[in-house]
Design an enzyme around this catalytic site. Structure first.
Site, PDB file in Angstrom:
ATOM      1  N   LYS A  22       0.837  -1.210   0.000  1.00 13.94           N
ATOM      2  CA  LYS A  22       0.000   0.000   0.000  1.00 13.94           C
ATOM      3  C   LYS A  22       0.866   1.252   0.000  1.00 13.94           C
ATOM      4  O   LYS A  22       0.649   2.176  -0.785  1.00 13.94           O
ATOM      5  CB  LYS A  22      -0.886   0.002   1.253  1.00 13.94           C
ATOM      6  CG  LYS A  22      -1.498   1.355   1.564  1.00 13.94           C
ATOM      7  CD  LYS A  22      -2.268   1.374   2.871  1.00 13.94           C
ATOM      8  CE  LYS A  22      -1.471   1.672   4.096  1.00 13.94           C
ATOM      9  NZ  LYS A  22      -1.300   3.086   4.462  1.00 13.94           N
ATOM     10  N   ASN A  23       1.862   1.288   0.892  1.00 15.29           N
ATOM     11  CA  ASN A  23       2.612   2.531   1.075  1.00 15.29           C
ATOM     12  C   ASN A  23       3.575   2.831  -0.065  1.00 15.29           C
ATOM     13  O   ASN A  23       4.155   3.906  -0.107  1.00 15.29           O
ATOM     14  CB  ASN A  23       3.339   2.532   2.429  1.00 15.29           C
ATOM     15  CG  ASN A  23       2.346   2.762   3.560  1.00 15.29           C
ATOM     16  OD1 ASN A  23       1.206   3.156   3.317  1.00 15.29           O
ATOM     17  ND2 ASN A  23       2.768   2.508   4.783  1.00 15.29           N
ATOM     18  N   CYS A 120      -4.582  13.293  13.056  1.00 16.89           N
ATOM     19  CA  CYS A 120      -4.508  11.847  12.823  1.00 16.89           C
ATOM     20  C   CYS A 120      -4.495  11.169  14.194  1.00 16.89           C
ATOM     21  O   CYS A 120      -3.957  11.731  15.148  1.00 16.89           O
ATOM     22  CB  CYS A 120      -3.223  11.563  12.053  1.00 16.89           C
ATOM     23  SG  CYS A 120      -2.914   9.835  11.762  1.00 16.89           S
ATOM     24  N   ARG A 125       1.436  14.607  13.212  1.00 14.41           N
ATOM     25  CA  ARG A 125       1.816  14.405  11.814  1.00 14.41           C
ATOM     26  C   ARG A 125       1.756  15.682  10.967  1.00 14.41           C
ATOM     27  O   ARG A 125       0.994  15.756   9.990  1.00 14.41           O
ATOM     28  CB  ARG A 125       0.978  13.287  11.175  1.00 14.41           C
ATOM     29  CG  ARG A 125       1.096  11.993  11.933  1.00 14.41           C
ATOM     30  CD  ARG A 125       0.388  10.857  11.263  1.00 14.41           C
ATOM     31  NE  ARG A 125       1.103  10.327  10.119  1.00 14.41           N
ATOM     32  CZ  ARG A 125       0.624   9.386   9.318  1.00 14.41           C
ATOM     33  NH1 ARG A 125      -0.568   8.884   9.540  1.00 14.41           N
ATOM     34  NH2 ARG A 125       1.325   8.934   8.300  1.00 14.41           N
ATOM     35  N   ASP A 310       5.006   0.457  12.027  1.00 18.64           N
ATOM     36  CA  ASP A 310       3.769  -0.141  11.511  1.00 18.64           C
ATOM     37  C   ASP A 310       3.604  -1.610  11.927  1.00 18.64           C
ATOM     38  O   ASP A 310       2.593  -2.235  11.601  1.00 18.64           O
ATOM     39  CB  ASP A 310       3.719  -0.042   9.984  1.00 18.64           C
ATOM     40  CG  ASP A 310       3.507   1.396   9.510  1.00 18.64           C
ATOM     41  OD1 ASP A 310       3.170   2.252  10.338  1.00 18.64           O
ATOM     42  OD2 ASP A 310       3.684   1.644   8.300  1.00 18.64           O
ATOM     43  N   ARG A 402      -8.375  -0.267   4.839  1.00 21.72           N
ATOM     44  CA  ARG A 402      -7.485   0.694   4.179  1.00 21.72           C
ATOM     45  C   ARG A 402      -6.189   0.024   3.724  1.00 21.72           C
ATOM     46  O   ARG A 402      -5.562   0.489   2.779  1.00 21.72           O
ATOM     47  CB  ARG A 402      -7.126   1.828   5.140  1.00 21.72           C
ATOM     48  CG  ARG A 402      -8.308   2.657   5.532  1.00 21.72           C
ATOM     49  CD  ARG A 402      -7.878   3.798   6.380  1.00 21.72           C
ATOM     50  NE  ARG A 402      -6.942   4.623   5.607  1.00 21.72           N
ATOM     51  CZ  ARG A 402      -6.550   5.833   5.961  1.00 21.72           C
ATOM     52  NH1 ARG A 402      -7.019   6.362   7.066  1.00 21.72           N
ATOM     53  NH2 ARG A 402      -5.695   6.509   5.228  1.00 21.72           N
TER      54      ARG A 402
HETATM   55  C1  EPZ Z   1       4.808   6.758   6.384  1.00 22.25           C
HETATM   56  O1  EPZ Z   1       4.127   7.855   6.981  1.00 22.25           O
HETATM   57  C2  EPZ Z   1       3.804   5.636   6.324  1.00 22.25           C
HETATM   58  N1  EPZ Z   1       2.652   6.062   5.548  1.00 22.25           N
HETATM   59  C3  EPZ Z   1       3.355   5.258   7.729  1.00 22.25           C
HETATM   60  O2  EPZ Z   1       2.478   4.150   7.639  1.00 22.25           O
HETATM   61  C4  EPZ Z   1       4.593   4.859   8.534  1.00 22.25           C
HETATM   62  O3  EPZ Z   1       4.201   4.598   9.865  1.00 22.25           O
HETATM   63  C5  EPZ Z   1       5.610   6.006   8.522  1.00 22.25           C
HETATM   64  O4  EPZ Z   1       5.929   6.361   7.152  1.00 22.25           O
HETATM   65  C6  EPZ Z   1       6.915   5.661   9.231  1.00 22.25           C
HETATM   66  O5  EPZ Z   1       7.478   4.521   8.643  1.00 22.25           O
HETATM   67  C7  EPZ Z   1       2.695   6.052   4.231  1.00 22.25           C
HETATM   68  O6  EPZ Z   1       3.692   5.691   3.604  1.00 22.25           O
HETATM   69  C8  EPZ Z   1       1.456   6.447   3.515  1.00 22.25           C
HETATM   70  P1  EPZ Z   1       7.046  10.114   8.349  1.00 22.25           P
HETATM   71  P2  EPZ Z   1       4.742   9.303   6.919  1.00 22.25           P
HETATM   72  O7  EPZ Z   1       6.954  11.367   7.574  1.00 22.25           O
HETATM   73  O8  EPZ Z   1       5.472   9.460   5.649  1.00 22.25           O
HETATM   74  C9  EPZ Z   1       7.054  13.589  11.648  1.00 22.25           C
HETATM   75  C10 EPZ Z   1       0.443   2.994   7.923  1.00 22.25           C
HETATM   76  O9  EPZ Z   1      -0.146   2.479   8.896  1.00 22.25           O
HETATM   77  N2  EPZ Z   1       6.931  14.564  10.538  1.00 22.25           N
HETATM   78  O10 EPZ Z   1       8.251   9.255   8.180  1.00 22.25           O
HETATM   79  O11 EPZ Z   1       3.656  10.259   7.227  1.00 22.25           O
HETATM   80  C11 EPZ Z   1       5.813  12.719  11.789  1.00 22.25           C
HETATM   81  O12 EPZ Z   1       4.805  13.382  12.515  1.00 22.25           O
HETATM   82  C12 EPZ Z   1       1.094   4.362   8.028  1.00 22.25           C
HETATM   83  O13 EPZ Z   1       0.507   2.446   6.799  1.00 22.25           O
HETATM   84  C13 EPZ Z   1       7.000  15.916  10.814  1.00 22.25           C
HETATM   85  O14 EPZ Z   1       7.146  16.335  11.974  1.00 22.25           O
HETATM   86  O15 EPZ Z   1       5.749   9.237   8.143  1.00 22.25           O
HETATM   87  C14 EPZ Z   1       6.375  11.500  12.487  1.00 22.25           C
HETATM   88  O16 EPZ Z   1       6.451  11.731  13.868  1.00 22.25           O
HETATM   89  C15 EPZ Z   1       0.869   4.995   9.353  1.00 22.25           C
HETATM   90  N3  EPZ Z   1       6.908  16.800   9.773  1.00 22.25           N
HETATM   91  C16 EPZ Z   1       7.792  11.400  11.897  1.00 22.25           C
HETATM   92  O17 EPZ Z   1       8.078  12.667  11.333  1.00 22.25           O
HETATM   93  C17 EPZ Z   1       6.762  16.388   8.483  1.00 22.25           C
HETATM   94  O18 EPZ Z   1       6.681  17.241   7.576  1.00 22.25           O
HETATM   95  C18 EPZ Z   1       7.971  10.350  10.812  1.00 22.25           C
HETATM   96  O19 EPZ Z   1       6.904  10.463   9.887  1.00 22.25           O
HETATM   97  C19 EPZ Z   1       6.701  14.996   8.208  1.00 22.25           C
HETATM   98  C20 EPZ Z   1       6.802  14.107   9.250  1.00 22.25           C
END
Ligand code: EPZ
Length: 429
Positions: A22-23, A120, A125, A310, A402
């Protein structure tokens, strides 16, 4: 709303094919906006999230056609013309990753208006790093009334982008935007997840010049245009890990196929440490447990190749019946223990303090009614239900839909007693 009912106690024996990720699929779908030629994605999972994004892409002018071809499930995406650069709140809030259409829209047509995704259940996020990257590439960004207005009428320009911490989404977004920029872009402190490598390979198949994905430094040499391509989506490492945990929980022997080695090593090491049998194969792995109780082990989530956030909820479910106390530390998201109180309704002994949960294994869980709070939390409740005495029903399983394709069918084929109950209370035919 549909629910899932599980009667606990059956071992799992058989084979489960892993679906496309999915991701990764949703980022590759967004890449279709970058070219006026068709992008054909094979090994496509059919999920609520891919449907949500398909709906948004259609609204932006992309023709989206799903079919079952000789290569299995595929989706053809053809953005001959971008007819709108507007991604409305009602579509973006349903699936946060929709926000990643911003970069490709600005890169291809010089402007976009995309809703901020909002809150969320697993944490705040924010998208500040995404905006930092698009701005560094020369777009003018304004925020008004919940929307991001981005403009780059003369196109994006190559730039050095240094992220203060690792973000999967922001790294992908920067790559998606930089491929059509004028000049070279370098992303420092990039995320190294396998989905980034998949995105690099897809973009390069479309004529882009991207190097280094899977390492902390990604270099993108911009090109004037991209063309069509055919790509198979990488196997879903989180689905693979989920069924590996389910097999370790229920006992028996399950072979996971259609995957590849190296995607979930951190999890497999922990399963071995807990006492499960783990055998790597060319296209996945075999997980075994024959009656003996697993030992409690500690985990701490981390970016790839560390233990995936995840898979944290699923591993917590596994630890609820292990011998001893397990400490589970969540370091990626600030609010990702919502499954703990639901697992406690099944008789688990868990205390949560800040980013750490302590799970003291019990001999037996008891079936109960529980509620899904997010995608991975919901599947952790199904895993617990596999061993709970009696019936467990999980409500709000739209979260599950999802990201897990045909979950009841895949677990059922291995002997689990899992059925979907349609919203009116009657079992679905
Ligand atoms: C991706 O989310 C995945 N989603 C998530 O899977 C996964 O948990 C996550 O990566 C970590 O591996 C998708 O690929 C669609 P991040 P993403 O940006 O890209 C903070 C699932 O269940 N952050 O690596 O949103 C954020 O809040 C989902 O399939 C900022 O502060 O994760 C988090 O604490 C859930 N500012 C950390 O960074 C930003 O601009 C890492 O998030 C972006 C992120």
């Amino acid at each position: 709303m549909d629910r899932i009912a599980i009667i606990g106690g059956a071992q799992l024996n058989g084979s489960i094919p892993v679906s496309g990720a999915k991701n990764s699929a949703i980022k590759l779908m967004a890449a279709s906006l970058l070219t006026d030629e068709p992008l054909r994605l094979t090994n496509m999972p059919r999920l609520a999230d891919t449907r949500f994004l398909g709906k948004l892409l259609k609204r932006l002018g992309v023709e989206v056609t799903e079919s079952d071809g000789p290569d299995g499930q595929q989706t053809l995406l053809h953005a001959a013309e971008i007819t709108s650069g507007f991604a409305p709140y009602d579509l973006v809030r349903q699936m946060r990753a929709s926000f990643n259409v911003l970069g490709p829209l600005v890169a291809r047509s010089g402007q976009a208006k995309v809703s901020l995704p909002g809150g969320c259940t697993i944490g705040a996020r924010p998208v500040d790093l995404h905006l930092q990257a698009i701005e560094a590439l020369g777009a003018k960004i304004d925020l008004h009334e919940g929307y991001v207005y981005a403009q780059a009428p003369r196109g994006l320009k190559g730039a050095e982008i240094t992220f203060p911490f690792v973000s999967v989404g922001a790294t992908e977004h920067a790559m998606l935007a930089a491929v059509l920029a004028d000049g070279v872009s370098v992303i420092h402190n990039a995320a190294c997840e396998p989905e980034l490598v998949d995105l690099q390979e897809c973009l390069n198949a479309m004529g882009a010049k991207v190097e280094g994905a899977g390492t902390p430094t990604v270099t993108i040499t911009g090109v004037a245009r991209l063309h069509g391509a055919t790509r198979a989506v990488i196997p879903d490492r989180i689905e693979m890990g989920t069924y590996a945990v389910a097999a370790a929980m229920a006992g028996g022997e399950v072979r996971l196929t259609n995957a590849r080695p190296g995607l979930i090593d951190a999890l497999l090491d922990k399963l071995k440490e807990a006492g499960a049998g783990v055998e790597q194969t060319a296209d996945g792995c075999i997980i075994r447990r024959n009656g003996h109780r697993l030992e409690a082990v500690d985990i701490e989530t981390a970016p790839f190749p560390g233990f995936a956030t995840d898979l944290q909820a699923q591993f917590m479910a596994l630890m609820t019946t292990a011998k001893g106390e397990s400490r589970i530390r969540e370091t990626i998201f600030e609010n990702r223990f919502m499954h703990a109180p639901e697992l406690m309704r099944l008789g688990a002994d868990i205390s949560v303090s800040g980013g750490e949960a302590r799970v003291r294994g019990v001999e037996q869980l008891e079936g109960a009614e529980v509620m899904a709070t997010d995608l991975r939390a919901s599947v952790s409740l199904v895993i617990a239900g596999l061993v709970a005495r009696g019936e467990t029903t999980v409500s709000r399983i739209y979260h599950l839909d999802r990201g897990f394709e045909r979950l009841e069918e895949k677990l059922g084929a291995c002997g689990a007693q899992v059925r979907r109950i349609a919203g009116d209370g009657e079992p679905e035919l």
